[in-house]
Enzyme design. Structure first.
Site, short mmCIF file in Angstrom:
data_model
loop_
_atom_site.label_atom_id
_atom_site.label_comp_id
_atom_site.label_asym_id
_atom_site.label_seq_id
_atom_site.Cartn_x
_atom_site.Cartn_y
_atom_site.Cartn_z
N LYS A 107 0.83 -0.98 -0.01
CA LYS A 107 0.07 0.10 -0.07
C LYS A 107 0.81 1.21 -0.13
O LYS A 107 0.37 2.38 -0.33
CB LYS A 107 -1.01 0.06 1.16
CG LYS A 107 -2.13 -0.98 1.10
CD LYS A 107 -2.98 -0.91 2.16
CE LYS A 107 -4.31 -1.90 1.69
NZ LYS A 107 -4.09 -3.33 2.07
C1 LIG Z 1 -4.64 -4.54 1.50
C2 LIG Z 1 -4.02 -5.97 1.39
C3 LIG Z 1 -4.28 -6.65 0.56
C4 LIG Z 1 -5.50 -6.43 -0.50
O1 LIG Z 1 -5.04 -5.71 -1.21
P1 LIG Z 1 -6.33 -5.23 -2.21
O2 LIG Z 1 -6.02 -4.32 -3.28
O3 LIG Z 1 -7.44 -4.84 -1.36
O4 LIG Z 1 -6.82 -6.33 -2.97
C5 LIG Z 1 -3.52 -7.97 0.58
N1 LIG Z 1 -2.58 -8.10 1.40
C6 LIG Z 1 -2.03 -7.10 2.13
C7 LIG Z 1 -1.16 -7.44 3.01
C8 LIG Z 1 -2.84 -5.81 2.30
O5 LIG Z 1 -2.19 -5.10 3.12
#
Ligand SMILES: *Cc1c(COP(=O)(O)O)cnc(C)c1O
Length: 435
Positions: A107
């Protein structure tokens, strides 16, 4: 780049408007009116470029009319200042490590780019931008660290008491400066409800310039395309031209970005959407019926999503044609028991310790290969977070193998601060009005 709403194809807004609104009034999602093609010459020579160069090329193809070249370059160099290596585990299996940014989760790509784009669009002397964000763990850390120290912005993060991991809590509560953390005596849903009420409140909107940093913001999606192109480049350099990606999916923003990259011209053979038992999308691709359901708690809690918010974007990219989606996207679900098995198998077979989300993406590749023995593509599974963020899940022998990165050790010595609030909106409103 002009954008429309998935609920109103006639709407037209600028990129700047879409970034600050996050979501159109009609509760659709913003999508680009046109998806330009990257030139084939660039794709054919992509292995000659670095991650920032690739990122700039992709971003400028989309945003050249919105942000001048030099400014866009500076935003990218500042935002994407860490590596995204595709680590080779065997001849044709790679793990794409997306956790080398400050919050140790993928993220960071979205949050760092978004925060810098917002800061760029904020003109001198404009009203302070107040970012409100509810988090179940990873989003808050990425957003906090993304905005930390950015002038003319302030971030308020709401997180549920006792429900984030120790490292996540450190990332939320040790920042100071323009970041404040609020520990809510409730669940993630309570946190989200408070934020939603704040956005709907006239008095708060009159006094503050509120914005949301959630994962549906279009400026979080665009930078996530960069690492798909960059990975393709890394594999092409090794003579591997046929590539499939397996993406651990919750809100489907990550894989949505992969599919946007595909539509921009990235020649990927197949995408695999890997979920836990929150399996709205795998069920949809099997049955053709899209049925959301309340989320179930799992080991891979960042994917505990019963109504994946970005799925409408993916359907839009494929003109609502389910068969067209199915040609490019395979989807599998895995239980917690299988997730643990995946973690252990990855360690035994490939000597790699992965977080539970990552392990699910690995299992999906194994399953895809068993169902498609003639497909000899190189397979890349995305590692969305560092294993140290989810310490409770690992058996002791595996936990001992997880190295704690330096940036986490540095946080441990910093003072923690969070304000405590209940779940009532009046309490939260009073807190915000105090400023
Ligand atoms: C947010 C997150 C996901 C999911 O990602 P999306 O874009 O919502 O599908 C998967 N793994 C981790 C560690 C995350 O923080």
């Amino acid at each position: 780049m002009k954008l429309y709403s998935t609920n109103n194809k006639d709407l037209r807004v600028s990129f700047k408007e879409a970034v600050f609104n996050s979501m159109p009034q009609d509760k659709g999602l913003y999508m680009p009116v046109e998806i330009p093609q990257l030139d084939t010459d660039f794709i054919e020579n992509i292995e000659k470029y670095s991650l920032p160069e690739i990122a700039y090329k992709v971003a400028s193809t989309l945003l050249k009319d919105e942000i001048p070249a030099e400014d866009l370059k500076a935003i990218i160099e500042d935002a994407i200042n860490f590596e995204a290596p595709a680590v080779k585990l065997d001849d044709k299996t790679f793990v794409l490590e997306l956790f080398h940014g400050p919050s140790l989760a993928f993220k960071d790509f979205g949050a760092r780019f978004m925060s810098r784009v917002m800061a760029y669009f904020l003109k001198d002397g404009e009203q302070l931008l107040d970012v409100l964000v509810a988090t179940s763990g990873d989003t808050g850390g990425a957003v906090a660290l993304g905005f930390l120290g950015l002038p003319n912005t302030r971030v308020t993060i709401l997180y549920p008491e006792g429900k984030v991991s120790p490292i996540q809590e450190l990332q939320l509560t040790t920042n100071g400066e323009n970041i404040r953390a609020v520990e809510v005596k409730g669940t993630f849903d309570d946190c989200q409800a408070l934020v939603k009420q704040a956005f709907a409140d006239d008095e708060l909107n009159a006094k503050f310039r509120l914005t949301s940093a959630n994962s549906i913001n279009i400026s979080r999606l665009i930078p996530q395309t960069f690492y798909y192109f960059n990975t393709y480049a890394q594999l092409k350099k090794q003579g591997l031209n046929d590539v499939i990606f397996s993406v651990p999916s919750g809100n489907f923003g990550n894989i949505g970005a992969g599919l946007l990259a595909y539509k921009l011209g990235l020649p990927v053979k197949q995408f695999i959407a890997a979920t836990n038992v929150n399996d709205t999308v795998p069920r949809f691709l099997e049955s053709g019926v899209y049925e959301t359901k309340p989320s179930t708690q799992t080991y891979s809690n960042a994917m505990d999503v019963g109504a994946p918010s970005n799925w409408v974007r993916i359907m839009d990219l494929f003109d609502q044609d389910v068969e067209a989606v199915k040609k490019v996207v395979t989807s599998y679900r895995f239980t917690d028991e299988e997730t643990l098995r995946g973690i252990k198998e990855l360690d035994n077979k490939l000597n790699y310790v992965a977080c539970p989300h990552t392990a699910i993406a690995y299992l999906a590749i194994e399953k895809y290969r068993s169902e498609n023995p003639s497909d000899e593509s190189a397979a890349v599974f995305l590692s969305t977070a560092h294993a140290c963020k989810f310490p409770d899940i690992f058996p002791a022998d595996l936990a001992a193998k997880i190295e704690i990165p330096e940036q986490v050790k540095a946080l441990e010595s910093k003072p923690k601060h969070a304000d405590q609030l209940g779940t009532d909106f009046e309490g939260f409103k009073g807190y915000l009005l105090k400023g």
